[in-house]
Motif scaffolding. Structure first.
Motif, PDB file in Angstrom:
ATOM      1  N   GLU A 402      -9.670   3.923   5.021  1.00  0.00           N
ATOM      2  CA  GLU A 402      -8.729   3.563   4.073  1.00  0.00           C
ATOM      3  C   GLU A 402      -9.240   2.456   2.981  1.00  0.00           C
ATOM      4  O   GLU A 402      -8.639   2.686   1.726  1.00  0.00           O
ATOM      5  CB  GLU A 402      -7.597   2.899   4.881  1.00  0.00           C
ATOM      6  CG  GLU A 402      -6.962   3.642   6.012  1.00  0.00           C
ATOM      7  CD  GLU A 402      -5.932   3.210   6.717  1.00  0.00           C
ATOM      8  OE1 GLU A 402      -6.037   1.847   6.812  1.00  0.00           O
ATOM      9  OE2 GLU A 402      -5.575   3.694   7.815  1.00  0.00           O
ATOM     10  N   THR A 405     -10.963   4.586   0.475  1.00  0.00           N
ATOM     11  CA  THR A 405     -10.066   5.474  -0.254  1.00  0.00           C
ATOM     12  C   THR A 405      -9.174   4.661  -1.291  1.00  0.00           C
ATOM     13  O   THR A 405      -8.963   5.250  -2.527  1.00  0.00           O
ATOM     14  CB  THR A 405      -8.910   5.865   0.660  1.00  0.00           C
ATOM     15  OG1 THR A 405      -9.824   6.788   1.580  1.00  0.00           O
ATOM     16  CG2 THR A 405      -8.140   6.797  -0.248  1.00  0.00           C
ATOM     17  N   ARG A 406      -8.774   3.519  -1.086  1.00  0.00           N
ATOM     18  CA  ARG A 406      -8.149   2.516  -2.215  1.00  0.00           C
ATOM     19  C   ARG A 406      -9.152   2.190  -3.171  1.00  0.00           C
ATOM     20  O   ARG A 406      -8.830   2.273  -4.349  1.00  0.00           O
ATOM     21  CB  ARG A 406      -7.507   1.162  -1.252  1.00  0.00           C
ATOM     22  CG  ARG A 406      -6.359   1.764  -0.607  1.00  0.00           C
ATOM     23  CD  ARG A 406      -5.482   0.459  -0.139  1.00  0.00           C
ATOM     24  NE  ARG A 406      -6.418  -0.776   0.417  1.00  0.00           N
ATOM     25  CZ  ARG A 406      -6.551  -0.534   1.748  1.00  0.00           C
ATOM     26  NH1 ARG A 406      -5.981   0.112   2.517  1.00  0.00           N
ATOM     27  NH2 ARG A 406      -7.413  -1.537   2.560  1.00  0.00           N
TER      28      ARG A 406
END
Length: 765
Positions: A402, A405-406
């Motif tokens: 996560e 991804t950000r």
């Protein structure tokens, strides 16, 4: 001694206000500090106009001299240039407008303005040969850091509002050097901006691409590990299995605790019975039940009970206790009883011997079970630990996925912005010189309009401020208005300073007798008029004249007031009540040495110590010898009887008392007279002293009908200066008749009072 302008300072006399001021305690707001009203501010300005004018002139001259010195030795000539920021333009079918919003352009202008003052750029400018030849650079010698710091402080770089321009300005002593410095800064910055424009954009773009590739590779590796972990292990099943393990571990933990408790109990029992004679061991209830349940023992007990029943039956019906059959039955019963007891002992001994073996077997069994359960618990905990490790690894991998991804999304956005910026910058120039600096002919420092105009206002404020500061910090009573504002007393009149009097008067005590046509005498006649119309005669027949401190002129006021009252056809008795510093005897020739103290101690009567004066209506009583107890004598019944007797014979009784803040005699006298008059001396009496004196009299409910301001000094343009001129012009020889009629009609003074002393001869012995 400072002078006082008494213009508009004569307070109108109000009899009602005078009576109200002298009676009762003050209102709740009377002791509050006075505030300056607009009228009083104007009075302060008029009164201290000389101080204001002198201060204004001095301050303005200093400001003017400073302005001339700055213009002569430290002028500053300005030079300014402009840098233009060319924004990206979008062509909409012939209509061109900037692509970027106004807020972005404003922020960009502010950023560029800050970068122009970059120390590195300023160092580059100061390193130029033409700059090193300037007097600005040479002024600092070898101290390059100080020169750089001063250059940075003098250089002004600000964006021009509602435009695409940046103003670059500086002001130094030489106008040519100012133009050179500003132009060099603008040229160097524009050149540096153009050279670094494309390189900075490309470097930023390459850096963002490298960051994007690194984040993408790391994200791919994380996702690969997640897929591999999912293929090897069923994550939902692992979570369920972990929950089962947690529950099983809880059960096993409870079992271990129970077994340990049972083990401790058995070990305690075993330690109790070990090493003890079995016959001495206690018999538990369980062991008693086992013993009583033995069939042989039960058989013997039944035989004993049957024999007792038979003995009882035979003994009641057939034979006596000594019968042979009865003895046989008893013998059988006793035999079975002994067998029962022997069997019971045998059973008990057997159980006690087996009790230790049973405890040892139970302890061994518990230890075996505890070992097995402990092994199962360790096994379950290892399984749970493995499952937790797998789940934590999976969770860390998902969190990293996560985060990356950000981060990849943010880098992608920045990359697109950098590409757009590079595209815009490749199509449009960033900065360009809009207007070069020109040589100035007028200095910016000093600004004559600002310096001289502002100095004018500053000088005026300084003069007025100093005047008000002098007024607020001045603690002396100077005007009748001060008596009203700070003493909260009505002003009966003001007596001018004797030094300003044009008439030939030796002492102030002789003013009304020696120069009855002088302005000082007229001031006392005004006090007499105010006193006469302030209330009925009965409410002020006996008057105490006192002051806060010595040297305020209370004795002079008492003498001259008594003389003016006598000249006004009133019978007046003047009594000197100041035993510590008597002064009445020195003011009147042939005054008797015996006086008030002789009457109060009973040596003389009042009529024997009264001295006639050259005025037909005025008598005086001196203080007499100094008594050892002045306050007690003045507060005695004899003093009250003396005042009452004097009031029967005279229209007015004037008592010259001591200062009220130094000696308590005045407060004693104030309670025995009808009213009190307070005397204050201009420029000598303090405002606080006058206020404390009034408060002392109010605390004892003494009545103060007003105050007299003594020693008021005239000044040019003031009230008394003008009054002097007008008074002596009005009473000059040209307007006064040279001869008066030899006889004048008598003024009817009213019937004489009973008990008035004979005026044809001296009342004293």
């Amino acid at each position: 001694m400072s002078t006082v302008d008494t213009t508009q300072q004569m307070i109108p006399f109000n009899p009602a206000a005078t009576l109200a001021m002298g009676a009762g305690p003050p209102s709740m707001g009377m002791d509050e500090g006075p505030t300056l009203t607009a009228r009083e501010m104007w009075r302060v300005i008029k009164q201290r106009k000389l101080l204001i004018i002198v201060t204004f002139c001095v301050v303005y001259l200093l400001i003017g001299a400073a302005t001339v010195l700055i213009w002569r030795f430290a002028p500053a000539y300005p030079a300014e240039a402009y840098v233009e920021l060319v924004p990206p333009i979008q062509d909409w079918g012939g209509l061109k407008e900037p692509i970027l919003p106004k807020d972005y352009i404003a922020n960009r202008l502010a950023t560029e303005a800050a970068q122009i003052k970059n120390p590195a750029l300023l160092q580059e400018v100061l390193a130029l040969p033409e700059v090193k030849e300037t007097t600005f650079y040479q002024w600092y010698g070898d101290n390059f850091d100080k020169c750089l710091h001063e250059f940075e402080d003098l250089l002004s770089v600000v964006p021009v509002r509602d435009s695409y321009l940046i103003r670059v300005a500086i002001a130094v002593r030489d106008p040519a050097e100012a133009r050179l410095l500003v132009n060099q800064v603008v040229q160097r910055y524009v050149a540096r901006s153009k050279s670094t424009l494309t390189d900075e954009g490309r470097r930023k773009l390459e850096s963002l691409k490298s960051t994007q590739a690194a984040v993408t590779a790391e994200l791919a590796a994380i996702r690969s590990r997640i897929r591999s972990l999912r293929e090897q292990r069923d994550m939902p099943a692992i979570e369920s299995e972990r929950d089962v393990m947690v529950e099983a571990i809880g059960v096993l933990t409870n079992t271990v605790a129970e077994l340990k408790a049972r083990q401790a109990d058995v070990e305690a029992q075993l330690s109790t019975v070990r090493g003890v004679d079995p016959r001495n061991l206690p018999l538990s209830a369980e062991m008693k039940v086992i013993v009583e349940s033995d069939p042989v023992l039960r058989y013997y007990r039944q035989q004993v009970e049957a024999a007792e029943i038979q003995i009882a039956s035979v003994g009641r019906t057939l034979v006596g206790d000594k019968h042979r059959y009865m003895e046989m039955l008893r013998s059988q019963r006793d035999g079975y009883f002994q067998k029962e007891a022997a069997r019971r002992e045998e059973l008990i001994d057997d159980l006690r011997s087996r009790q230790v073996e049973s405890l040892q077997q139970e302890l061994a069994r518990i230890r075996n079970m505890l070992g097995e359960v402990h092994e199962q618990l360790i096994e379950k905990e290892n399984i749970q630990r493995d499952l937790d490790g797998v789940l934590q690894t999976y969770k860390n991998l998902t969190n990293d996925e996560e985060r990356l991804t950000r981060e990849l999304e943010e880098v992608s956005v920045q990359l697109r912005q950098a590409e757009n910026t590079l595209d815009v910058q490749s199509r449009e120039g960033r900065l360009q010189a809009h207007l070069s600096a020109r040589q100035a002919y007028l200095p910016s420092r000093p600004n004559f309009l600002l310096y001289l105009g502002g100095g004018l206002v500053l000088s005026l404020l300084a003069g007025v401020g100093l005047a008000f500061l002098r007024e607020l910090t001045d603690q002396a009573i100077r005007t009748p208005l001060d008596i009203a504002r700070y003493g909260h007393l009505s002003v009966l009149g003001s007596v001018p300073l004797l030094d300003d009097e044009e008439a030939d008067i030796e002492r102030i005590e002789l003013a009304t007798r020696q120069a009855p046509q002088s302005l000082v005498a007229e001031a006392f006649r005004q006090i007499r008029a105010h006193l006469t119309f302030s209330g009925p005669l009965a409410s002020q027949q006996a008057l105490l004249i006192t002051s806060p401190r010595p040297e305020d002129g209370k004795t002079a006021t008492a003498i001259n007031l008594a003389v003016t009252l006598a000249q006004g056809n009133q019978r007046v008795l003047l009594i000197d009540c100041n035993f510590r510093r008597p002064a009445i005897r020195a003011a009147f020739a042939n005054a008797k040495s015996e006086g008030l103290s002789n009457v109060l101690v009973g040596q003389r009567r009042l009529e024997e110590v009264i001295t006639r004066t050259e005025l037909d209506k005025l008598d005086v009583v001196t203080a007499g010898p100094m008594p050892p107890n002045p306050a007690e004598l003045l507060g005695s019944p004899q003093m009250r009887e003396l005042i009452a007797a004097a009031k029967q014979s005279y229209d007015r009784v004037i008592l010259d008392g001591p200062p009220c803040l130094l000696i308590s005699d005045a407060m004693v006298l104030a309670t025995e007279v009808d009213a009190t008059v307070m005397v204050a001396r201009a420029a000598n009496s303090a405002k606080g002293a006058l206020r404390r004196a009034r408060e002392q009299f109010q605390r004892i409910n003494a009545r103060i009908i007003g105050a007299v301001l003594n020693g008021v000094q005239a000044r040019p343009g003031g009230y008394y200066r003008q009054q002097y001129r007008e008074f002596y012009e009005y009473t000059s020889e040209e307007v006064i008749p040279r001869e008066l009629p030899e006889t004048l009609p008598e003024i009817e003074a009213g019937p004489p009072d009973a008990g008035q002393p004979d005026r044809t001869s001296d009342a004293g012995p």
